[in-house]
Design a protein around this motif. Structure first.
Motif, PDB file in Angstrom:
ATOM      1  N   PRO A 203       0.952  -1.275   0.038  1.00 38.12           N
ATOM      2  CA  PRO A 203       0.011  -0.011  -0.059  1.00 38.12           C
ATOM      3  C   PRO A 203       0.701   1.160  -0.183  1.00 38.12           C
ATOM      4  O   PRO A 203       1.980   1.559   0.778  1.00 38.12           O
ATOM      5  CB  PRO A 203      -0.875   0.033   1.191  1.00 38.12           C
ATOM      6  CG  PRO A 203       0.044  -0.934   2.227  1.00 38.12           C
ATOM      7  CD  PRO A 203       0.843  -1.996   1.304  1.00 38.12           C
ATOM      8  N   ARG A 204       0.395   2.055  -0.688  1.00 34.28           N
ATOM      9  CA  ARG A 204       1.094   3.597  -0.809  1.00 34.28           C
ATOM     10  C   ARG A 204       0.317   4.416   0.119  1.00 34.28           C
ATOM     11  O   ARG A 204      -0.085   5.571  -0.232  1.00 34.28           O
ATOM     12  CB  ARG A 204       1.125   3.906  -2.327  1.00 34.28           C
ATOM     13  CG  ARG A 204       2.164   5.184  -2.285  1.00 34.28           C
ATOM     14  CD  ARG A 204       2.258   5.575  -4.070  1.00 34.28           C
ATOM     15  NE  ARG A 204       3.169   6.602  -4.132  1.00 34.28           N
ATOM     16  CZ  ARG A 204       2.636   7.826  -4.189  1.00 34.28           C
ATOM     17  NH1 ARG A 204       1.335   8.179  -4.028  1.00 34.28           N
ATOM     18  NH2 ARG A 204       3.732   8.776  -4.334  1.00 34.28           N
ATOM     19  N   TYR A 205       0.423   4.270   1.374  1.00 32.67           N
ATOM     20  CA  TYR A 205      -0.090   4.983   2.471  1.00 32.67           C
ATOM     21  C   TYR A 205       0.718   6.349   2.783  1.00 32.67           C
ATOM     22  O   TYR A 205       1.841   6.284   2.732  1.00 32.67           O
ATOM     23  CB  TYR A 205      -0.057   4.111   3.508  1.00 32.67           C
ATOM     24  CG  TYR A 205      -1.293   3.005   3.749  1.00 32.67           C
ATOM     25  CD1 TYR A 205      -2.324   3.114   2.919  1.00 32.67           C
ATOM     26  CD2 TYR A 205      -1.310   1.858   4.618  1.00 32.67           C
ATOM     27  CE1 TYR A 205      -3.496   2.104   3.003  1.00 32.67           C
ATOM     28  CE2 TYR A 205      -2.023   0.792   4.630  1.00 32.67           C
ATOM     29  CZ  TYR A 205      -3.057   0.906   3.516  1.00 32.67           C
ATOM     30  OH  TYR A 205      -3.918   0.006   3.626  1.00 32.67           O
ATOM     31  N   PRO A 206       0.190   7.263   3.104  1.00 30.97           N
ATOM     32  CA  PRO A 206       1.086   8.286   3.580  1.00 30.97           C
ATOM     33  C   PRO A 206       1.615   8.166   4.868  1.00 30.97           C
ATOM     34  O   PRO A 206       1.093   7.534   5.716  1.00 30.97           O
ATOM     35  CB  PRO A 206      -0.193   9.540   3.827  1.00 30.97           C
ATOM     36  CG  PRO A 206      -1.357   8.853   4.177  1.00 30.97           C
ATOM     37  CD  PRO A 206      -1.357   7.739   3.221  1.00 30.97           C
ATOM     38  N   VAL A 207       2.890   8.717   4.904  1.00 30.07           N
ATOM     39  CA  VAL A 207       3.614   8.479   6.410  1.00 30.07           C
ATOM     40  C   VAL A 207       3.577   9.707   7.001  1.00 30.07           C
ATOM     41  O   VAL A 207       4.056  10.871   6.421  1.00 30.07           O
ATOM     42  CB  VAL A 207       5.073   8.162   5.960  1.00 30.07           C
ATOM     43  CG1 VAL A 207       6.004   7.967   7.243  1.00 30.07           C
ATOM     44  CG2 VAL A 207       5.322   6.772   5.002  1.00 30.07           C
ATOM     45  N   LEU A 208       2.993   9.794   8.251  1.00 24.88           N
ATOM     46  CA  LEU A 208       2.812  10.783   9.065  1.00 24.88           C
ATOM     47  C   LEU A 208       3.747  11.054  10.109  1.00 24.88           C
ATOM     48  O   LEU A 208       4.173   9.984  10.775  1.00 24.88           O
ATOM     49  CB  LEU A 208       1.462  10.447   9.803  1.00 24.88           C
ATOM     50  CG  LEU A 208       0.187  10.070   9.064  1.00 24.88           C
ATOM     51  CD1 LEU A 208      -1.023  10.053   9.694  1.00 24.88           C
ATOM     52  CD2 LEU A 208      -0.114  11.273   7.831  1.00 24.88           C
ATOM     53  N   PHE A 209       4.347  11.910  10.117  1.00 24.16           N
ATOM     54  CA  PHE A 209       5.643  12.308  11.051  1.00 24.16           C
ATOM     55  C   PHE A 209       4.863  13.233  12.137  1.00 24.16           C
ATOM     56  O   PHE A 209       4.506  14.392  11.820  1.00 24.16           O
ATOM     57  CB  PHE A 209       6.665  12.939  10.427  1.00 24.16           C
ATOM     58  CG  PHE A 209       7.542  12.142   9.621  1.00 24.16           C
ATOM     59  CD1 PHE A 209       8.597  11.434  10.000  1.00 24.16           C
ATOM     60  CD2 PHE A 209       7.281  12.118   7.991  1.00 24.16           C
ATOM     61  CE1 PHE A 209       9.070  10.543   9.117  1.00 24.16           C
ATOM     62  CE2 PHE A 209       8.160  11.338   7.347  1.00 24.16           C
ATOM     63  CZ  PHE A 209       9.138  10.558   7.844  1.00 24.16           C
ATOM     64  N   TRP A 210       4.666  12.705  13.260  1.00 27.91           N
ATOM     65  CA  TRP A 210       4.194  13.403  14.482  1.00 27.91           C
ATOM     66  C   TRP A 210       5.358  14.148  15.331  1.00 27.91           C
ATOM     67  O   TRP A 210       6.008  12.949  15.821  1.00 27.91           O
ATOM     68  CB  TRP A 210       3.213  12.282  15.249  1.00 27.91           C
ATOM     69  CG  TRP A 210       2.099  13.190  15.774  1.00 27.91           C
ATOM     70  CD1 TRP A 210       1.371  14.118  15.324  1.00 27.91           C
ATOM     71  CD2 TRP A 210       1.349  12.753  17.030  1.00 27.91           C
ATOM     72  NE1 TRP A 210       0.372  14.418  16.284  1.00 27.91           N
ATOM     73  CE2 TRP A 210       0.597  13.712  17.304  1.00 27.91           C
ATOM     74  CE3 TRP A 210       1.927  11.614  18.172  1.00 27.91           C
ATOM     75  CZ2 TRP A 210      -0.324  13.374  18.422  1.00 27.91           C
ATOM     76  CZ3 TRP A 210       0.902  11.485  19.201  1.00 27.91           C
ATOM     77  CH2 TRP A 210      -0.039  12.552  19.305  1.00 27.91           C
ATOM     78  N   LEU A 211       5.543  15.263  15.175  1.00 29.33           N
ATOM     79  CA  LEU A 211       6.456  15.742  15.815  1.00 29.33           C
ATOM     80  C   LEU A 211       6.496  16.648  17.198  1.00 29.33           C
ATOM     81  O   LEU A 211       5.275  17.102  17.463  1.00 29.33           O
ATOM     82  CB  LEU A 211       7.259  16.771  14.664  1.00 29.33           C
ATOM     83  CG  LEU A 211       7.657  16.158  13.522  1.00 29.33           C
ATOM     84  CD1 LEU A 211       7.620  16.797  12.453  1.00 29.33           C
ATOM     85  CD2 LEU A 211       8.994  15.330  13.410  1.00 29.33           C
ATOM     86  N   PRO A 212       7.725  16.640  18.057  1.00 30.74           N
ATOM     87  CA  PRO A 212       7.228  17.319  19.361  1.00 30.74           C
ATOM     88  C   PRO A 212       7.227  18.745  19.371  1.00 30.74           C
ATOM     89  O   PRO A 212       6.621  19.453  20.331  1.00 30.74           O
ATOM     90  CB  PRO A 212       8.433  16.632  20.279  1.00 30.74           C
ATOM     91  CG  PRO A 212       9.609  16.448  19.297  1.00 30.74           C
ATOM     92  CD  PRO A 212       8.898  15.848  17.832  1.00 30.74           C
ATOM     93  N   SER A 213       7.553  19.433  18.323  1.00 27.51           N
ATOM     94  CA  SER A 213       7.827  20.845  18.280  1.00 27.51           C
ATOM     95  C   SER A 213       7.717  21.531  17.096  1.00 27.51           C
ATOM     96  O   SER A 213       7.717  20.806  15.797  1.00 27.51           O
ATOM     97  CB  SER A 213       8.973  21.494  18.735  1.00 27.51           C
ATOM     98  OG  SER A 213       9.960  21.113  17.953  1.00 27.51           O
ATOM     99  N   ALA A 214       7.056  22.624  16.721  1.00 28.03           N
ATOM    100  CA  ALA A 214       6.974  23.289  15.479  1.00 28.03           C
ATOM    101  C   ALA A 214       8.130  23.490  14.735  1.00 28.03           C
ATOM    102  O   ALA A 214       8.306  23.455  13.556  1.00 28.03           O
ATOM    103  CB  ALA A 214       6.020  24.691  15.652  1.00 28.03           C
ATOM    104  N   ALA A 215       9.136  23.796  15.608  1.00 27.56           N
ATOM    105  CA  ALA A 215      10.623  24.061  14.904  1.00 27.56           C
ATOM    106  C   ALA A 215      10.991  22.690  14.252  1.00 27.56           C
ATOM    107  O   ALA A 215      11.576  22.779  13.237  1.00 27.56           O
ATOM    108  CB  ALA A 215      11.666  24.660  16.031  1.00 27.56           C
TER     109      ALA A 215
END
Length: 282
Positions: A203-215
């Protein structure tokens, strides 16, 4: 409250449908905090606390917590107790665990150096589930932990995989729950395995990067814009509701909802001959 009994049959009269749901959630997620369980299944926090302690007295749950660096204690972390493991094994037609094996699982989980990272990944799932409680048209149809996703897809190391449905539309995703401890070059390099999975018919699913800060999100997004779009990506921060309009595509400038990100779930999984009984075998 009845005392601990060795027979599961003696416990059954005290197990509600909500309890069964909780046991399955802990089986899937391994560990959840009191607050996470409250948001998943209860309206009142005090009711949640009382019921968790009752299930612990029945031997279905176990708990642990650590001291805070500045004083006080962290929240209780809940996992399956020995009878919880026995119940789940029986429910899924698996061999019954021994008391020793159950204790080893609990001890290894509590001492896991990546426990905070696991809770962060679980929090993603919790927020999606909490969103569905207030939005009847939304559903988290599937949540696979890192262990389950690795077993099913074989070659990737996602922190989680899910199927998210809103209004009859279903989108799949892979989660990378970032803690800020890895160099961004290594974070971006993880996309190679997802791209390889897609090239092999996965599957070509989106890879979601969930990050600790806006920077950190800004820095990572800058790297993603320079990368060839062999798999779709999107970024958001830990303080966001992942179901809402918070995802910034790697090749875009406008934030989208999770359900709006590109996903080929219908064709890649339902019709792909390389998936046998839900496992990618190519």
């Amino acid at each position: 409250m009845p005392q601990y009994r060795s027979s599961l049959l003696a416990i059954y009269p005290h197990i509600t449908d909500r309890d069964r749901r909780l046991l399955q959630l802990l089986d899937d997620h391994l560990v959840l905090t009191t607050d996470q369980i409250h948001r998943l299944l209860f309206l009142a926090r005090r009711t949640c606390q009382i019921r968790l302690n009752e299930l612990r007295a029945l031997g279905l749950l176990e708990r642990f917590r650590f001291a805070r660096a500045g004083g006080g204690s962290q929240p209780w972390h809940w996992t399956l107790g020995h009878d919880g493991h026995r119940f789940q094994a029986a429910a899924h037609d698996l061999p019954e665990p021994t008391l020793r094996s159950s204790r080893q699982r609990i001890n290894r989980l509590s001492a896991n150096p990546h426990l905070t990272h696991l809770l962060t990944a679980n929090e993603f799932s919790v927020r999606l589930c909490a969103h569905t409680r207030a939005n009847a048209d939304a559903r988290l149809d599937r949540w696979w932990s890192e262990v389950t996703a690795a077993r099913q897809f074989r070659t990737i190391t996602a922190d989680g995989h899910g199927l998210w449905s809103v209004g009859g539309i279903t989108a799949g995703f892979f989660l990378e729950a970032d803690s800020g401890s890895e160099p961004l070059a290594r974070v971006v390099a993880k996309l190679d395995r997802y791209a390889d999975l897609a090239r092999r018919g996965g599957p070509r699913y989106p890879v979601l990067f969930w990050l600790p800060s806006a920077a950190r999100e800004d820095h990572l997004h800058g790297r993603l814009r320079l990368r060839h779009a062999d798999v779709p990506t999107a970024t958001a921060t830990h303080d966001s509701d992942p179901a809402e309009t918070v995802w910034l595509p790697g090749n875009g400038t406008q934030r989208l909802r999770l359900i709006e990100l590109p996903s080929d779930h219908g064709q890649a999984v339902a019709d792909n001959p390389n998936f046998v009984d839900g496992v990618f075998v190519a």
